[in-house]
Design an enzyme around this catalytic site. Structure first.
Site, short mmCIF file in Angstrom:
data_model
loop_
_atom_site.label_atom_id
_atom_site.label_comp_id
_atom_site.label_asym_id
_atom_site.label_seq_id
_atom_site.Cartn_x
_atom_site.Cartn_y
_atom_site.Cartn_z
N PHE A 58 10.82 -10.34 -13.79
CA PHE A 58 12.20 -10.79 -13.76
C PHE A 58 12.98 -10.47 -15.03
CE2 PHE A 58 10.18 -13.43 -10.56
CZ PHE A 58 11.08 -13.27 -9.50
N ASP A 182 1.95 -19.87 -18.30
CA ASP A 182 1.40 -18.51 -18.43
C ASP A 182 0.81 -18.30 -19.82
OD1 ASP A 182 0.67 -15.93 -17.86
OD2 ASP A 182 2.67 -15.09 -18.08
#
Length: 206
Positions: A58, A182
């Protein structure tokens, strides 16, 4: 890579999404990936792009100079989703703006400092950007790959030290109601010390 309308990543040639089972229709669901912003372009009359650093699902990141701050190096993250369906685009933009809001709240020496969130037009297209401090150093993926190439790995002592240095950062962001989601060698940078007495600490990014 191919992406379904929900943004799930799949290998090229997939007929169905491996995550949700959606039928893959590249002609309808995807457009060409955005072209990278070229070096030498100045964004917002302030940030001179030097080179592209990386790219995710993204966004893309660039190394730039802040002309208004004596050409200090900074990192600019561009909102550049690879999937262009209306639903995914809307959700991705919401997440990008939420990321800017979260970064603005976080104040920690092991998290790159948030500088600015801004919109800028290049030609007929409007872009969204997040600006953060640049961290000079090498990420742990690169460090691990370098050692693996030589048949070496991180020692138990080094792993324990890394955990002791990064867990307080996670404790801090959790106290602020934030979850990273993450934690990986790619998102940890071993910062180069700026002075002889400064410790080389891991910096949490992305």
């Amino acid at each position: 890579m191919q992406y379904c309308s929900k943004g799930h990543e799949n290998p090229d040639g997939s007929k169905f999404c491996l995550h949700c089972g959606e039928k893959m229709e590249p002609e309808k669901n995807q457009m060409a990936v955005n072209q990278s912003i070229q070096a030498g372009i100045t964004l917002g009359d302030r940030y001179l792009i030097i080179r592209q650093l990386g790219q995710g699902g993204f966004g893309k990141t660039y190394l730039a100079e802040d002309i208004n701050r004596f050409r200090e190096l900074c990192v600019i993250k561009e909102f550049a989703p690879q999937v262009q369906t209306a639903y995914v685009l809307q959700k991705a933009e919401e997440l990008f703006q939420r990321e800017a809001t979260v970064l603005y709240k976080l104040q920690h020496p092991q998290i790159p400092r948030f500088r600015e969130f801004f919109r800028s037009k290049l030609g007929e297209k409007e872009y969204l950007f997040i600006v953060q401090d640049y961290v000079a150093g090498e990420n742990y993926r690169s460090l691990l790959d370098s050692r693996s190439y030589k048949g070496m790995y991180f020692s138990e002592t080094e792993v324990k030290q890394l955990l002791q240095q990064i867990l307080p950062v996670l404790d801090y962001i959790h106290s602020m109601g934030v979850i990273h989601r993450d934690i990986s060698p790619d998102n940890l940078i071993l910062r180069n010390p700026q002075t002889p007495t400064e410790a080389a600490l891991p910096i949490l990014i992305d």
